[in-house]
Design an enzyme around this catalytic site. Structure first.
Site, short mmCIF file in Angstrom:
data_model
loop_
_atom_site.label_atom_id
_atom_site.label_comp_id
_atom_site.label_asym_id
_atom_site.label_seq_id
_atom_site.Cartn_x
_atom_site.Cartn_y
_atom_site.Cartn_z
N GLU A 263 0.85 -1.19 0.00
CA GLU A 263 0.00 0.00 0.00
C GLU A 263 0.88 1.24 0.00
OE1 GLU A 263 -2.80 0.39 3.17
OE2 GLU A 263 -3.78 -1.53 2.80
N GLU A 317 -13.72 5.20 0.04
CA GLU A 317 -14.53 4.23 0.79
C GLU A 317 -15.28 4.97 1.89
OE1 GLU A 317 -12.46 0.24 1.35
OE2 GLU A 317 -10.75 1.51 0.79
N LYS A 320 -15.47 3.90 5.87
CA LYS A 320 -14.31 3.74 6.74
C LYS A 320 -14.37 4.75 7.88
CE LYS A 320 -10.33 2.50 5.21
NZ LYS A 320 -9.00 2.44 4.56
N GLU A 326 -9.25 9.32 5.74
CA GLU A 326 -9.35 7.87 5.71
C GLU A 326 -10.33 7.38 4.65
OE1 GLU A 326 -7.65 5.41 7.51
OE2 GLU A 326 -6.37 7.17 7.84
#
Length: 497
Positions: A263, A317, A320, A326
């Site tokens: 990542e 997303e 999250k 985030e």
């Protein structure tokens, strides 16, 4: 006959050049959201952008089915919540492999299984379960003869280190020794990589007084950082963080273990206090990261090292938890349009002030004017693709330049094509005031805009081929023969071994 022999030599040279490998760039496909496209549409999006490597965080059957027969290699995961049953009984893993993996393999090309993710960051301490679970997964693969084709590892945050600066002082946290040492031994024995998630963004966000934004974004204007112990010069934080892992591994005498970045990325949006979380910075970081990786630049401690890297992430997303950033690491919106353009080839540069791709210092392009009305752009687009004789197939559905599906984007491609076809002169970039010239390459992803510089080089190359001499063919023959001798020698050595 001479022409046929010339073409054969070119084919042989191409095969010889392609014999080597370079580092891989992949994408993380997280699904902690309620607005994402279906897996089959995601698989199509990935193929559209010529992405060859995808990481998912579980073994979702719908995702495995969607990527069947796509040629995309998948890294799948065993979530932390499954570590207990996977570590307790071999039969649990055997059943999982039989029911969740084997029915879709090899149509779905699974190459890695990550067992646990950043376990040292987990609120529930499951570190002791990781290695037993990894061993059981490996044993299950071995029973069906796939342990050489599918590698088993586990991912870690940079928090697994107790020291990361200077890089040469990199050291693992001693409190993790009880599971880390047997894990490293497992990885070496089974030729699996050490997987780490690397985020220069957090280093900048949490220590702006000590860390330069340019340094984290790979900017050429960033101040150099010198490791006082080795004298090595670091021009970006990504390299410094990777080398801290290398030195930590070397300190434990694991000098040959390959490191893979599972990542890395940059958020496109954040909280009010996260001023660096912007689309421009995300584009700059990821474009420069791709270029750095695919060029096999390596790091100061290991120049030329291949470091396979996965960018986080495919989509924002929205489910999250945590601070705003985030939820905003995506490259694409849920409707599959790009949040910002990204050069996946690694050939482009990025203007850090604007985030625009620059692939030529003297190229000129023709694009839609920001002051033109929608109606003027549509009329000009219709003319370019009709009486203007522009090949507009690239802006048709499912083609490289169709997305984003806007009149301005399609018009820009058509205007530029007409401009280049007609000598790249001022008159050819008018369209009644609907167009304008630019020095910044509007190319994005797999959509490539031609320019006069490229066309000139192509014409020059074509001329050279057409007027080639026997001497040129002779030089090619030497190259081909040398390559063939090398391949034959390799084959002889292989047979002896």
């Amino acid at each position: 006959m001479a022409r046929e022999w010339f073409l054969i030599q070119l084919l042989l040279i191409s095969s010889l050049i392609g014999f080597g490998q370079c580092a891989k760039i992949g994408i993380c496909y997280g699904r902690n959201a309620d607005d994402l496209p279906t897996p089959d549409k995601v698989a199509q999006l990935v193929q559209l952008h010529s992405i060859k490597y995808v990481r998912i965080y579980d073994s979702n059957i719908d995702v495995l089915k969607a990527f069947a027969n796509t040629g995309v290699e998948l890294m799948i995961g065993v979530p932390n919540s499954d570590l207990l049953p996977f570590s307790q009984y071999q039969s649990n893993v055997d059943t999982w492999l039989k029911n969740s993996i084997l029915p879709y393999y090899p149509a779905t090309m699974i190459t890695y299984i990550t067992v646990g993710a950043e376990v040292t960051e987990s609120p529930v301490n499951v570190s002791s379960l990781v290695v037993p679970a990894m061993v059981n997964v490996h044993n299950a693969l071995k029973k069906v003869g796939l342990h050489k084709r599918i590698k088993v590892s586990s991912t870690h945050s940079l928090g697994i280190l107790s020291r990361s600066f200077p890089p040469s002082a990199g050291a693992f946290n001693s409190s993790y020794a009880y599971f880390l040492k047997p894990m490293l031994e497992f990885l070496v024995e089974n030729e699996s990589p050490f997987m780490v998630d690397v985020y220069p963004y957090y280093a900048y966000r949490d220590s702006r007084k000590n860390v330069s934004l340019d340094y984290t974004l790979f900017s050429s204007t960033a101040p150099d950082v010198i490791d006082p112990n080795t004298g090595l010069v670091y021009t970006n934080m990504f390299d410094a963080q990777i080398d801290s892992i290398f030195y930590a591994l070397m300190a434990l005498n694991f000098k040959t273990l390959k490191v893979m970045v599972t990542e890395s990325g940059w958020p496109n949006k954040g909280a009010i206090s996260e001023t660096a979380a912007t689309p421009d910075n995300a584009q700059t970081y990821n474009t420069n990261l791709i270029r750095h990786v695919v060029n096999d630049s390596g790091t100061p401690a290991k120049p030329g090292e291949e470091i396979d890297t996965y960018i986080f992430s495919l989509f924002n997303e929205n489910r999250k938890p945590g601070i705003a950033s985030e939820r905003n690491w995506g490259l694409f919106y849920p409707d599959q349009t790009s949040i910002y353009s990204l050069d996946w080839s690694g050939r482009g540069n990025v203007d850090i002030s604007t985030g625009a791709n620059i692939t030529s210092s003297n190229g000129t392009w023709c694009v839609a004017s920001a002051n033109a009305t929608e109606a003027d752009l549509q009329n000009a687009l219709n003319w370019a693709c009709g009486p203007g004789n522009v090949d507009c197939s690239a802006i048709q559905p499912s083609q490289p330049c169709y997305q984003p599906d806007t009149t301005a984007s399609h018009a820009s491609f058509a205007f530029n094509s007409y401009f280049q076809m007609n000598g790249a002169n001022d008159v050819a970039c008018s369209f009644g005031g609907a167009a304008m010239k630019t020095k910044k390459d509007p190319s994005y992803d797999t959509c490539v805009y031609a320019n006069s510089s490229k066309l000139s080089k192509m014409n020059s190359s074509t001329s050279e081929v057409q007027t080639g001499t026997a001497g040129m063919i002779s030089r090619l023959s030497i190259v081909v023969l040398a390559g063939l001798v090398s391949l034959l020698s390799f084959g002889i050595v292989f047979d002896i071994i």
